[in-house]
Design a protein around this motif. Structure first.
Motif, PDB file in Angstrom:
ATOM      1  N   GLN A  10       0.585  -1.407   0.105  1.00  0.00           N
ATOM      2  CA  GLN A  10      -0.154  -0.073   0.028  1.00  0.00           C
ATOM      3  C   GLN A  10       0.703   1.136  -0.116  1.00  0.00           C
ATOM      4  N   ALA A  11       1.759   1.089   1.061  1.00  0.00           N
ATOM      5  CA  ALA A  11       2.658   2.260   0.820  1.00  0.00           C
ATOM      6  C   ALA A  11       3.412   2.928  -0.424  1.00  0.00           C
ATOM      7  N   ALA A  12       4.063   1.544  -0.863  1.00  0.00           N
ATOM      8  CA  ALA A  12       4.637   1.626  -2.331  1.00  0.00           C
ATOM      9  C   ALA A  12       3.824   2.285  -3.219  1.00  0.00           C
ATOM     10  N   ILE A  13       2.541   1.507  -3.356  1.00  0.00           N
ATOM     11  CA  ILE A  13       1.733   1.830  -4.610  1.00  0.00           C
ATOM     12  C   ILE A  13       1.229   3.231  -4.339  1.00  0.00           C
ATOM     13  N   ARG A  14       0.975   3.552  -3.138  1.00  0.00           N
ATOM     14  CA  ARG A  14       0.224   4.884  -2.862  1.00  0.00           C
ATOM     15  C   ARG A  14       1.315   6.107  -3.579  1.00  0.00           C
ATOM     16  N   ALA A  15       2.379   6.065  -3.233  1.00  0.00           N
ATOM     17  CA  ALA A  15       3.368   6.897  -3.613  1.00  0.00           C
ATOM     18  C   ALA A  15       3.602   7.195  -5.184  1.00  0.00           C
ATOM     19  N   PHE A  16       3.378   5.887  -5.712  1.00  0.00           N
ATOM     20  CA  PHE A  16       3.291   5.932  -7.229  1.00  0.00           C
ATOM     21  C   PHE A  16       2.190   6.611  -7.851  1.00  0.00           C
ATOM     22  N   ILE A  17       1.120   5.961  -7.403  1.00  0.00           N
ATOM     23  CA  ILE A  17       0.036   6.516  -8.071  1.00  0.00           C
ATOM     24  C   ILE A  17      -0.505   8.077  -7.520  1.00  0.00           C
TER      25      ILE A  17
ATOM     26  N   THR B  84      -9.146  12.456 -21.339  1.00  0.00           N
ATOM     27  CA  THR B  84      -8.136  11.647 -22.134  1.00  0.00           C
ATOM     28  C   THR B  84      -6.942  11.450 -21.099  1.00  0.00           C
ATOM     29  N   VAL B  85      -6.453  10.304 -21.175  1.00  0.00           N
ATOM     30  CA  VAL B  85      -4.905  10.373 -20.347  1.00  0.00           C
ATOM     31  C   VAL B  85      -3.783  10.034 -21.553  1.00  0.00           C
ATOM     32  N   PRO B  86      -2.891  10.810 -21.427  1.00  0.00           N
ATOM     33  CA  PRO B  86      -1.756  10.903 -22.124  1.00  0.00           C
ATOM     34  C   PRO B  86      -1.234   9.424 -22.179  1.00  0.00           C
ATOM     35  N   ALA B  87      -0.843   9.251 -23.458  1.00  0.00           N
ATOM     36  CA  ALA B  87      -0.083   7.721 -23.696  1.00  0.00           C
ATOM     37  C   ALA B  87       0.911   7.412 -22.993  1.00  0.00           C
ATOM     38  N   ASN B  88       1.763   8.585 -22.457  1.00  0.00           N
ATOM     39  CA  ASN B  88       3.182   8.062 -21.894  1.00  0.00           C
ATOM     40  C   ASN B  88       2.709   7.660 -20.307  1.00  0.00           C
ATOM     41  N   VAL B  89       1.367   8.134 -19.803  1.00  0.00           N
ATOM     42  CA  VAL B  89       1.143   7.538 -18.458  1.00  0.00           C
ATOM     43  C   VAL B  89       1.024   5.949 -18.474  1.00  0.00           C
ATOM     44  N   PHE B  90       0.424   5.485 -19.655  1.00  0.00           N
ATOM     45  CA  PHE B  90       0.111   4.018 -19.772  1.00  0.00           C
ATOM     46  C   PHE B  90       1.746   3.286 -19.733  1.00  0.00           C
ATOM     47  N   ASP B  91       2.571   4.348 -20.441  1.00  0.00           N
ATOM     48  CA  ASP B  91       3.831   3.529 -20.775  1.00  0.00           C
ATOM     49  C   ASP B  91       4.450   3.518 -19.129  1.00  0.00           C
ATOM     50  N   GLU B  92       4.422   4.593 -18.537  1.00  0.00           N
ATOM     51  CA  GLU B  92       5.075   4.920 -17.134  1.00  0.00           C
ATOM     52  C   GLU B  92       4.420   3.710 -16.154  1.00  0.00           C
ATOM     53  N   PHE B  93       3.022   3.439 -16.286  1.00  0.00           N
ATOM     54  CA  PHE B  93       2.462   2.480 -15.418  1.00  0.00           C
ATOM     55  C   PHE B  93       3.018   1.085 -15.754  1.00  0.00           C
ATOM     56  N   ALA B  94       3.095   0.758 -17.290  1.00  0.00           N
ATOM     57  CA  ALA B  94       3.471  -0.490 -17.767  1.00  0.00           C
ATOM     58  C   ALA B  94       5.206  -0.809 -17.243  1.00  0.00           C
ATOM     59  N   ALA B  95       5.786   0.317 -17.321  1.00  0.00           N
ATOM     60  CA  ALA B  95       7.358   0.077 -17.187  1.00  0.00           C
ATOM     61  C   ALA B  95       7.365  -0.187 -15.532  1.00  0.00           C
TER      62      ALA B  95
ATOM     63  N   ARG C 244       8.714 -16.006 -16.508  1.00  0.00           N
ATOM     64  CA  ARG C 244       9.180 -16.288 -17.902  1.00  0.00           C
ATOM     65  C   ARG C 244       9.286 -14.933 -18.467  1.00  0.00           C
ATOM     66  N   LEU C 245       8.780 -13.953 -18.160  1.00  0.00           N
ATOM     67  CA  LEU C 245       8.975 -12.536 -18.717  1.00  0.00           C
ATOM     68  C   LEU C 245      10.003 -11.956 -18.074  1.00  0.00           C
ATOM     69  N   GLY C 246      10.515 -12.408 -16.906  1.00  0.00           N
ATOM     70  CA  GLY C 246      11.402 -11.733 -16.160  1.00  0.00           C
ATOM     71  C   GLY C 246      10.994 -10.844 -14.905  1.00  0.00           C
ATOM     72  N   ILE C 247       9.678 -11.095 -14.441  1.00  0.00           N
ATOM     73  CA  ILE C 247       9.027 -10.249 -13.579  1.00  0.00           C
ATOM     74  C   ILE C 247       8.725 -11.106 -12.304  1.00  0.00           C
ATOM     75  N   HIS C 248       9.853 -10.768 -11.390  1.00  0.00           N
ATOM     76  CA  HIS C 248       9.575 -11.600 -10.170  1.00  0.00           C
ATOM     77  C   HIS C 248       9.072 -10.819  -9.104  1.00  0.00           C
ATOM     78  N   GLU C 249       9.108  -9.394  -9.078  1.00  0.00           N
ATOM     79  CA  GLU C 249       8.763  -8.419  -7.868  1.00  0.00           C
ATOM     80  C   GLU C 249       7.861  -7.536  -8.552  1.00  0.00           C
ATOM     81  N   LEU C 250       6.937  -7.068  -7.875  1.00  0.00           N
ATOM     82  CA  LEU C 250       6.335  -5.952  -8.124  1.00  0.00           C
ATOM     83  C   LEU C 250       6.629  -4.594  -7.278  1.00  0.00           C
ATOM     84  N   LEU C 251       6.019  -3.669  -7.576  1.00  0.00           N
ATOM     85  CA  LEU C 251       6.513  -2.313  -6.987  1.00  0.00           C
ATOM     86  C   LEU C 251       6.295  -2.543  -5.401  1.00  0.00           C
TER      87      LEU C 251
END
Length: 131
Positions: free
Chosen positions: A29-36, A52-63, A82-89
């Motif tokens: 919760q603390a980590a995603i609150r700061a990000f969001i 509208t939401v700018p396209a770069n926002v989707f890219d930031e969230f995806a990254a 397999r995609l190399g994603i082992h941890e989340l924010l």
């Protein structure tokens, strides 16, 4: 952490005892609150007015891996690894992600009180995800 308004935060965030939420939920919760707050809430009113939401926002969230949470829990751990994603924010291991983490994510995304900006980032993912 104290809330400026009574009942504006869940009791477990105000330090009250909980049999449900664990330390992974608090850290998440603390980590995603700061990000969001930085990447969505600071601009939510402006984007709502612009419809509208700018396209770069989707890219930031995806990254940052912040779109994975739109998938239903439990996450497809083997596929993500397999995609190399082992941890989340916040250091949350993908295998530890549960429905409460998903609820916390939804709560934090909804803090602006606007459905448009947060929905534009997650609804398409949720609607297009198979059962």
């Amino acid at each position: 952490m104290s809330a400026a308004l009574p009942f504006s935060e869940p009791p477990w965030l105000m330090g009250l005892p909980t049999p449900i939420y664990q330390e992974t939920h608090r850290k998440w919760q603390a980590a995603i609150r700061a990000f969001i707050e930085k990447h969505l809430l600071a601009h939510a009113q402006e984007w709502e007015r612009a419809e509208t939401v700018p396209a770069n926002v989707f890219d930031e969230f995806a990254a940052a891996g912040m779109l994975i949470h739109a998938l239903p829990a439990p996450l497809p751990v083997a596929w993500l690894k397999r995609l190399g994603i082992h941890e989340l924010l916040g250091g949350l291991r993908v295998e530890d992600f549960d429905y409460l983490h998903a609820v916390i994510y939804a709560d934090e995304m909804a803090r602006s009180g606007l459905a448009g900006p947060s929905g534009s980032l997650t609804t398409g993912m949720a609607v297009c995800t198979g059962p």
